[in-house]
Scaffold this motif. Sequence first.
Motif, PDB file in Angstrom:
ATOM      1  N   ARG A  24       0.739  -1.610   0.429  1.00  0.00           N
ATOM      2  CA  ARG A  24       0.310   0.142   0.225  1.00  0.00           C
ATOM      3  C   ARG A  24       0.481   0.978  -0.454  1.00  0.00           C
ATOM      4  N   ARG A  27       2.290   1.717  -3.384  1.00  0.00           N
ATOM      5  CA  ARG A  27       1.642   2.598  -4.278  1.00  0.00           C
ATOM      6  C   ARG A  27       0.867   3.917  -4.294  1.00  0.00           C
ATOM      7  N   PHE A  57       1.175  -3.091  -7.449  1.00  0.00           N
ATOM      8  CA  PHE A  57       0.642  -2.105  -8.340  1.00  0.00           C
ATOM      9  C   PHE A  57      -0.576  -3.422  -8.936  1.00  0.00           C
TER      10      PHE A  57
END
Length: 75
Positions: A24, A27, A57
């Motif tokens: 996370r 990203r 991703f």
Amino acid sequence: EEFARLGLRRLRFVFDDLAAMDPRDLREAYDDEDIDLWALAMAGASRPLRGRVLSAFPGGPSSELRRAVERIGPY
């Protein structure tokens, strides 16, 4: 004093830090406008690190980044 407590190593970012990042967080750090910079970094990265970053991703950005790395070729 804070520098001494943190240590000089923590004042800079290295590829090993990417490997330790949560998908996370990877990203969130990525921006399409920086794809050329990410591609150059990934072209010089180890295969395991490249795989870890690309797997963080979803399909579109991963495919675009993978193509950008391939255009650069082996570094």
